[in-house]
Scaffold this motif. Structure first.
Motif, PDB file in Angstrom:
ATOM      1  N   GLU A  53       0.838  -1.192   0.000  1.00 51.52           N
ATOM      2  CA  GLU A  53       0.000   0.000   0.000  1.00 51.52           C
ATOM      3  C   GLU A  53       0.880   1.252   0.000  1.00 51.52           C
ATOM      4  N   SER A  66      -2.786   2.299   4.131  1.00 56.25           N
ATOM      5  CA  SER A  66      -3.877   2.742   3.274  1.00 56.25           C
ATOM      6  C   SER A  66      -3.286   3.072   1.911  1.00 56.25           C
ATOM      7  N   ASP A  81      -7.643  -7.496   8.142  1.00 60.33           N
ATOM      8  CA  ASP A  81      -7.938  -6.994   6.806  1.00 60.33           C
ATOM      9  C   ASP A  81      -9.419  -6.654   6.670  1.00 60.33           C
ATOM     10  N   TYR A  94      -0.608  -5.000   9.405  1.00 59.14           N
ATOM     11  CA  TYR A  94       0.432  -6.026   9.324  1.00 59.14           C
ATOM     12  C   TYR A  94       1.084  -6.207  10.696  1.00 59.14           C
ATOM     13  N   ASP A  97      -6.952   0.959   0.826  1.00 57.64           N
ATOM     14  CA  ASP A  97      -7.345  -0.449   0.959  1.00 57.64           C
ATOM     15  C   ASP A  97      -6.640  -1.048   2.165  1.00 57.64           C
ATOM     16  N   VAL A 130      -0.278 -10.276   7.123  1.00 61.20           N
ATOM     17  CA  VAL A 130      -1.519  -9.543   7.365  1.00 61.20           C
ATOM     18  C   VAL A 130      -2.115 -10.051   8.667  1.00 61.20           C
ATOM     19  N   THR A 187     -10.765   3.327  11.664  1.00 59.43           N
ATOM     20  CA  THR A 187     -10.771   3.343  10.203  1.00 59.43           C
ATOM     21  C   THR A 187     -11.518   4.545   9.626  1.00 59.43           C
ATOM     22  N   LYS A 217      -4.904  -2.341   5.553  1.00 60.17           N
ATOM     23  CA  LYS A 217      -4.609  -3.607   6.220  1.00 60.17           C
ATOM     24  C   LYS A 217      -3.774  -3.291   7.454  1.00 60.17           C
TER      25      LYS A 217
END
Length: 178
Positions: free
Chosen positions: A37, A56, A75, A62, A58, A72, A96, A60
């Motif tokens: 990303e 970002s 998610d 980690y 999309d 990951v 988020t 995730k």
């Protein structure tokens, strides 16, 4: 984004290159991980020393090992992951955006539907902090709200700022919130 571990290592997440750097206590810096990303938007250190990195678009989360390997951890479908915080029980709070959701992730691969702690009426959960009592403090956009969220997901408005965004939070030893 930044985080410091118990050994004094400083971690720096970058934008538009998706890079995560580690700067050791003696000042030597090196690339630790390169995400797929574009942005590393938030970092958190778990009680066991694990490093969590949010990305970002999309988004995730980690889990990154000390040798730079990443897997990951969480998610969700959310486009942005803006904030992370480690809760007293070791679970990971994840804030988020585009839909202003707050998750409590208790294990790798958690289902976002069952991990959902709070669906705010805000667009973004920009910042997170944890009090000594274990309450989660969240800063939002565009309402500029500071919320206190109990472990069962009950939210209480602490502050309604005249500005749009609460980008950073800190809890002092006496419980004051900055």
């Amino acid at each position: 984004s930044t985080a410091v571990d118990a050994a004094g290592n400083l971690y720096l997440g970058t934008g538009h290159d998706g890079k995560l750097f580690r700067v050791t206590a003696d000042g030597r810096g090196a690339l630790l991980y390169k995400a797929a990303e574009l942005d590393v938007t938030a970092l958190a250190i778990a009680k066991d020393g694990a490093l969590f990195a949010a990305t970002s678009p999309d988004g995730k989360v980690y889990r990154v090992t000390s040798d730079g390997k990443a897997e990951v951890y969480f998610d969700p479908a959310d486009k942005y992951i803006w904030s992370l915080a480690v809760m007293p029980d070791g679970s990971l709070a994840v804030g988020t955006g585009d839909n202003g959701k707050l998750y409590r992730v208790r294990a790798a691969g958690a289902n976002p539907e069952t991990a959902l702690l709070l669906n705010t009426n805000q667009t973004h959960v920009m910042s997170l902090a944890v009090t000594k009592q274990g309450d989660l403090i969240a800063g939002t956009d565009p309402g500029g709200l500071v919320l206190r969220i109990s472990s069962d997901g009950k939210a209480f408005g602490l502050y309604d700022a005249p500005l749009r965004e609460i980008h950073a939070l800190s809890v002092a030893d006496d419980g004051s919130i900055y």
